[in-house]
Design a protein around this motif. Sequence first.
Motif, mmCIF file in Angstrom:
data_model
loop_
_atom_site.group_PDB
_atom_site.id
_atom_site.type_symbol
_atom_site.label_atom_id
_atom_site.label_comp_id
_atom_site.label_asym_id
_atom_site.label_seq_id
_atom_site.Cartn_x
_atom_site.Cartn_y
_atom_site.Cartn_z
ATOM 1 N N ILE A 180 0.833 -1.208 0.000
ATOM 2 C CA ILE A 180 0.000 0.000 0.000
ATOM 3 C C ILE A 180 0.867 1.258 0.000
ATOM 4 O O ILE A 180 0.633 2.182 -0.789
ATOM 5 N N TYR A 181 1.869 1.301 0.859
ATOM 6 C CA TYR A 181 2.688 2.497 0.949
ATOM 7 C C TYR A 181 3.708 2.601 -0.178
ATOM 8 O O TYR A 181 4.350 3.643 -0.327
ATOM 9 N N GLY A 182 3.850 1.556 -0.971
ATOM 10 C CA GLY A 182 4.714 1.637 -2.135
ATOM 11 C C GLY A 182 4.001 2.074 -3.398
ATOM 12 O O GLY A 182 4.658 2.423 -4.388
ATOM 13 N N LEU A 183 2.662 2.092 -3.383
ATOM 14 C CA LEU A 183 1.916 2.450 -4.581
ATOM 15 C C LEU A 183 2.160 3.885 -5.055
ATOM 16 O O LEU A 183 2.238 4.115 -6.268
ATOM 17 N N PRO A 184 2.263 4.891 -4.187
ATOM 18 C CA PRO A 184 2.481 6.250 -4.705
ATOM 19 C C PRO A 184 3.752 6.393 -5.537
ATOM 20 O O PRO A 184 3.723 6.934 -6.643
ATOM 21 N N ILE A 185 4.881 5.903 -5.029
ATOM 22 C CA ILE A 185 6.140 6.079 -5.753
ATOM 23 C C ILE A 185 6.172 5.204 -7.002
ATOM 24 O O ILE A 185 6.673 5.620 -8.061
ATOM 25 N N THR A 186 5.606 3.997 -6.938
ATOM 26 C CA THR A 186 5.593 3.148 -8.122
ATOM 27 C C THR A 186 4.673 3.727 -9.198
ATOM 28 O O THR A 186 4.988 3.672 -10.391
ATOM 29 N N THR A 187 3.541 4.273 -8.788
ATOM 30 C CA THR A 187 2.639 4.905 -9.758
ATOM 31 C C THR A 187 3.300 6.095 -10.432
ATOM 32 O O THR A 187 3.175 6.291 -11.656
ATOM 33 N N LEU A 188 4.005 6.903 -9.653
ATOM 34 C CA LEU A 188 4.688 8.075 -10.218
ATOM 35 C C LEU A 188 5.736 7.672 -11.246
ATOM 36 O O LEU A 188 5.809 8.244 -12.343
ATOM 37 N N ILE A 189 6.546 6.685 -10.924
ATOM 38 C CA ILE A 189 7.620 6.267 -11.834
ATOM 39 C C ILE A 189 7.045 5.702 -13.124
ATOM 40 O O ILE A 189 7.482 6.050 -14.234
#
Length: 309
Positions: A180-189
Motif C-alpha cells: 500500500i505504501y509503495g503504490l504512490p512512488i511506483t505509480t509516479l515512476i
Amino acid sequence: MTAVTSPVEAPVPGASPGSGSGPGAGAAGRRKKKPVERFSVARTLRYALLILFVLIVLVPVYVLFVTSFKGPGDAAPTRAWNLPQVWTTENWQAAWTALAPAIGRTLQMVVPAALISAFLGSLNGFVLSRWRFRGANLVFTLILFGMFIPYQAVIIPLNQLVLSLNLPSGIPTLIVLHVIYGLPITTLIFRNYYQTVPNELIEAARVDGAGMLRTYWSIVLPISIPSFVVVLIWQFTSAWNDFLFAVFFSSSQNGPVTLALNNLANGALLQNYGVSMAGALFASLPTLVVYILLGKYFMGGLMSGSVKG
C-alpha cells in the motif's frame, strides 16, 4: 628575356607544413598548452574530491568490518580504529545463528511486496497516463499525497485499523502495508515512463483491435523493463530496511531482520560489539548485492522516463 625565379626555401626540420616560425610560434605553442594544463588541474581536483568522498563513506564500513573480527576483550570503543589482535570468526557465526531465521522471513516479505507493488503501480501508471477520464489528475494528486505523509503520523490509526481487521501479526501484515505504501512512488515512476511511449504505438494496437488490457499486456508491459528494475530495487530496499512497521506489526519471533538486529545489538551491547557489527553486515549484505548487480540499470531506468522522446 629570362624568367626570374625565387629560391625555394628548404623546410625547417621538425616543422609541419603551414606552421610558422619565429618568436611568435613559441608563444602560440605555450598558449595552446594552457587549456590542457587547466583541464588537468580540474580533473585532478575532481578525482581528489571523489576519493575523499569515497573514504568518508568507507570509514564506517572499515570500523564495522574490523570490529566484526575482534574478540570480546578487543572490541572496545577505544580500539575501534585498530586491527584485531586476534582475528576470529566467532562473531560471524553467532550473528548468523541469531539472524538467519529473520533473514529468511524478510525475504518472504520483500519479494512479494516488491513484485505486487510494482505490478499494481504499473497498472496505475498506464491508466493515469493513457486513459483521460474525468478527475484523472485529481486521482493522481491524491495518490502522490501518500508519499508526503510520514509513517509516524499514521502509525496509531493504522495499528487500530489492522487490529480491527484481525490481520495476522508478522510477515502477512507487513506485506500488505509495504504494498500500500509503495503504490504512490511506483505509480509516479510508471506514469512518467508511460508518457514517453509514442502515441503511434498505442494507436496501432487499437487499430489491430486490442483493448486497454490487451494493449497493456502485449505492448506496454514488455517495454517496461527499465521502470520495473527501478521500482523493484526501490521497493526491495525500502521494505528490507524498514524498522517502524516491524516494531508495531511484528515481534521478535515473526518479524524481519531489522527487528532481530535491534534485539541482537541490545543483547550484545555490553558483551561483545563484534557480534552486533557482524550482524549489521549480514543485514546490509542483500541490499548491497542488489545494488552491485542492478545499480547500472537503476540509473538508466530512472532517467528513461525523464526525457520526452
